[in-house]
Motif scaffolding. Sequence first.
Motif, PDB file in Angstrom:
ATOM      1  N   THR A  23       0.834  -1.204   0.000  1.00  0.00           N
ATOM      2  CA  THR A  23       0.000   0.000   0.000  1.00  0.00           C
ATOM      3  C   THR A  23       0.863   1.246   0.000  1.00  0.00           C
ATOM      4  OG1 THR A  23      -1.787  -1.136   1.161  1.00  0.00           O
ATOM      5  CG2 THR A  23      -1.778   1.260   1.276  1.00  0.00           C
ATOM      6  N   VAL A  24       1.902   1.258   0.822  1.00  0.00           N
ATOM      7  CA  VAL A  24       2.776   2.430   0.890  1.00  0.00           C
ATOM      8  C   VAL A  24       3.485   2.650  -0.441  1.00  0.00           C
ATOM      9  CG1 VAL A  24       4.828   3.406   1.992  1.00  0.00           C
ATOM     10  CG2 VAL A  24       3.030   2.388   3.389  1.00  0.00           C
ATOM     11  N   CYS A  25       3.958   1.581  -1.063  1.00  0.00           N
ATOM     12  CA  CYS A  25       4.616   1.714  -2.364  1.00  0.00           C
ATOM     13  C   CYS A  25       3.661   2.318  -3.393  1.00  0.00           C
ATOM     14  CB  CYS A  25       5.126   0.360  -2.847  1.00  0.00           C
ATOM     15  SG  CYS A  25       6.544  -0.237  -1.910  1.00  0.00           S
ATOM     16  N   LYS A  26       2.423   1.867  -3.382  1.00  0.00           N
ATOM     17  CA  LYS A  26       1.422   2.396  -4.317  1.00  0.00           C
ATOM     18  C   LYS A  26       1.115   3.863  -4.005  1.00  0.00           C
ATOM     19  CE  LYS A  26      -2.185   0.183  -6.389  1.00  0.00           C
ATOM     20  NZ  LYS A  26      -3.389  -0.647  -6.436  1.00  0.00           N
ATOM     21  N   LEU A  27       0.974   4.197  -2.718  1.00  0.00           N
ATOM     22  CA  LEU A  27       0.726   5.584  -2.317  1.00  0.00           C
ATOM     23  C   LEU A  27       1.875   6.493  -2.748  1.00  0.00           C
ATOM     24  CD1 LEU A  27      -0.741   5.122   1.275  1.00  0.00           C
ATOM     25  CD2 LEU A  27      -1.901   6.220  -0.650  1.00  0.00           C
ATOM     26  N   GLU A  28       3.096   6.047  -2.511  1.00  0.00           N
ATOM     27  CA  GLU A  28       4.259   6.862  -2.884  1.00  0.00           C
ATOM     28  C   GLU A  28       4.312   7.077  -4.395  1.00  0.00           C
ATOM     29  OE1 GLU A  28       7.276   5.927   0.839  1.00  0.00           O
ATOM     30  OE2 GLU A  28       7.592   4.858  -1.047  1.00  0.00           O
ATOM     31  N   GLY A  32       3.884  10.716  -5.565  1.00  0.00           N
ATOM     32  CA  GLY A  32       5.154  11.229  -6.062  1.00  0.00           C
ATOM     33  C   GLY A  32       6.106  11.676  -4.972  1.00  0.00           C
ATOM     34  N   VAL A  33       5.919  11.159  -3.766  1.00  0.00           N
ATOM     35  CA  VAL A  33       6.777  11.558  -2.648  1.00  0.00           C
ATOM     36  C   VAL A  33       6.841  10.415  -1.631  1.00  0.00           C
ATOM     37  CG1 VAL A  33       4.903  12.645  -1.322  1.00  0.00           C
ATOM     38  CG2 VAL A  33       7.228  13.454  -1.014  1.00  0.00           C
ATOM     39  N   ASN A  34       7.958  10.328  -0.925  1.00  0.00           N
ATOM     40  CA  ASN A  34       8.118   9.364   0.154  1.00  0.00           C
ATOM     41  C   ASN A  34       7.067   9.649   1.224  1.00  0.00           C
ATOM     42  OD1 ASN A  34       9.138   8.599   2.880  1.00  0.00           O
ATOM     43  ND2 ASN A  34      10.800   7.721   1.685  1.00  0.00           N
ATOM     44  N   ILE A  35       6.422   8.617   1.716  1.00  0.00           N
ATOM     45  CA  ILE A  35       5.331   8.811   2.673  1.00  0.00           C
ATOM     46  C   ILE A  35       5.795   9.508   3.950  1.00  0.00           C
ATOM     47  CG2 ILE A  35       5.466   6.558   3.819  1.00  0.00           C
ATOM     48  CD1 ILE A  35       2.325   6.604   3.646  1.00  0.00           C
ATOM     49  N   ILE A  36       7.004   9.288   4.356  1.00  0.00           N
ATOM     50  CA  ILE A  36       7.504   9.941   5.568  1.00  0.00           C
ATOM     51  C   ILE A  36       7.654  11.439   5.351  1.00  0.00           C
ATOM     52  CG2 ILE A  36       9.456  10.081   7.182  1.00  0.00           C
ATOM     53  CD1 ILE A  36       9.767   7.048   6.789  1.00  0.00           C
ATOM     54  N   LYS A  37       8.003  11.835   4.139  1.00  0.00           N
ATOM     55  CA  LYS A  37       8.159  13.263   3.831  1.00  0.00           C
ATOM     56  C   LYS A  37       6.838  14.011   3.974  1.00  0.00           C
ATOM     57  CE  LYS A  37      10.348  16.369   0.637  1.00  0.00           C
ATOM     58  NZ  LYS A  37      11.244  16.512  -0.460  1.00  0.00           N
ATOM     59  N   ILE A  38       5.744  13.317   3.780  1.00  0.00           N
ATOM     60  CA  ILE A  38       4.424  13.938   3.926  1.00  0.00           C
ATOM     61  C   ILE A  38       4.240  14.470   5.343  1.00  0.00           C
ATOM     62  CG2 ILE A  38       1.937  13.435   3.973  1.00  0.00           C
ATOM     63  CD1 ILE A  38       2.547  11.372   1.723  1.00  0.00           C
ATOM     64  N   PHE A  39       4.893  13.821   6.305  1.00  0.00           N
ATOM     65  CA  PHE A  39       4.735  14.205   7.703  1.00  0.00           C
ATOM     66  C   PHE A  39       5.869  15.100   8.206  1.00  0.00           C
ATOM     67  CE2 PHE A  39       2.150  10.520   7.032  1.00  0.00           C
ATOM     68  CZ  PHE A  39       0.974  10.899   7.632  1.00  0.00           C
ATOM     69  N   LYS A  40       6.626  15.661   7.272  1.00  0.00           N
ATOM     70  CA  LYS A  40       7.669  16.628   7.634  1.00  0.00           C
ATOM     71  C   LYS A  40       7.029  18.014   7.598  1.00  0.00           C
ATOM     72  CE  LYS A  40      12.270  18.200   6.514  1.00  0.00           C
ATOM     73  NZ  LYS A  40      13.359  18.187   5.553  1.00  0.00           N
ATOM     74  N   PHE A  41       6.702  18.520   8.766  1.00  0.00           N
ATOM     75  CA  PHE A  41       5.971  19.767   8.864  1.00  0.00           C
ATOM     76  C   PHE A  41       6.919  20.963   8.853  1.00  0.00           C
ATOM     77  CE2 PHE A  41       2.646  17.021   9.550  1.00  0.00           C
ATOM     78  CZ  PHE A  41       2.837  16.232  10.665  1.00  0.00           C
ATOM     79  N   ASN A  42       6.474  22.046   8.239  1.00  0.00           N
ATOM     80  CA  ASN A  42       7.223  23.299   8.262  1.00  0.00           C
ATOM     81  C   ASN A  42       6.236  24.452   8.149  1.00  0.00           C
ATOM     82  OD1 ASN A  42       6.676  23.796   5.434  1.00  0.00           O
ATOM     83  ND2 ASN A  42       8.258  22.288   4.962  1.00  0.00           N
ATOM     84  N   MET A  53      -4.099  13.227   3.126  1.00  0.00           N
ATOM     85  CA  MET A  53      -4.421  12.482   4.344  1.00  0.00           C
ATOM     86  C   MET A  53      -5.489  11.424   4.061  1.00  0.00           C
ATOM     87  SD  MET A  53      -4.338  15.764   6.935  1.00  0.00           S
ATOM     88  CE  MET A  53      -4.781  14.909   8.430  1.00  0.00           C
ATOM     89  N   LEU A  54      -6.492  11.797   3.277  1.00  0.00           N
ATOM     90  CA  LEU A  54      -7.563  10.850   2.963  1.00  0.00           C
ATOM     91  C   LEU A  54      -7.090   9.755   2.014  1.00  0.00           C
ATOM     92  CD1 LEU A  54     -10.666  13.213   2.718  1.00  0.00           C
ATOM     93  CD2 LEU A  54      -9.892  11.840   4.662  1.00  0.00           C
ATOM     94  N   PHE A  55      -6.147  10.067   1.111  1.00  0.00           N
ATOM     95  CA  PHE A  55      -5.548   9.021   0.266  1.00  0.00           C
ATOM     96  C   PHE A  55      -4.859   7.969   1.130  1.00  0.00           C
ATOM     97  CE2 PHE A  55      -5.150  11.627  -3.832  1.00  0.00           C
ATOM     98  CZ  PHE A  55      -6.100  10.871  -4.498  1.00  0.00           C
ATOM     99  N   ILE A  56      -4.129   8.427   2.142  1.00  0.00           N
ATOM    100  CA  ILE A  56      -3.439   7.500   3.045  1.00  0.00           C
ATOM    101  C   ILE A  56      -4.449   6.630   3.792  1.00  0.00           C
ATOM    102  CG2 ILE A  56      -1.974   7.347   5.109  1.00  0.00           C
ATOM    103  CD1 ILE A  56      -0.557   9.915   4.022  1.00  0.00           C
TER     104      ILE A  56
END
Length: 127
Positions: A23-28, A32-42, A53-56
């Motif tokens: 699932t993670v491979c398909k989501l990424e 078009g981005v590493n799933i962990i990068k999605i949670f890198k807040f700035n 978020m809803l896709f995940i």
Amino acid sequence: MRKPFTSWHVGDTEYKLKLTTATVCKLEENLGVNIIKIFKFNDDMPIPPLKTMLFIIHGAIQKYHHGLKFEDVQNIFDDYLDCGKDQTSLLTEVLIPLMQDSGFIPTEETAKKAKKKGKTTLSVVKE
């Protein structure tokens, strides 16, 4: 030992969520981005976009609730909002625990153990 799934409670319904490697491979691939990068807040992006978020969640819900469509997840989120929740609580109460329970980011306990051993680890900062 990790929990086998993360529970997302919406009204009287419990949805079981689990991110598998496939699932993670398909989501990424789709995002078009590493799933962990999605949670890198700035400052430019304090929380991930709602659609992301809803896709995940849509990917994670398939293991135990196979066949739900993305539109179904959008409707479930509408119900979640009707229960008095918001996008921030979806992130902190559902998505971050989901990432931890699925093994993609460490739990606070794991991070503390790694710190004691002098290892570098990724951690989630809550304000």
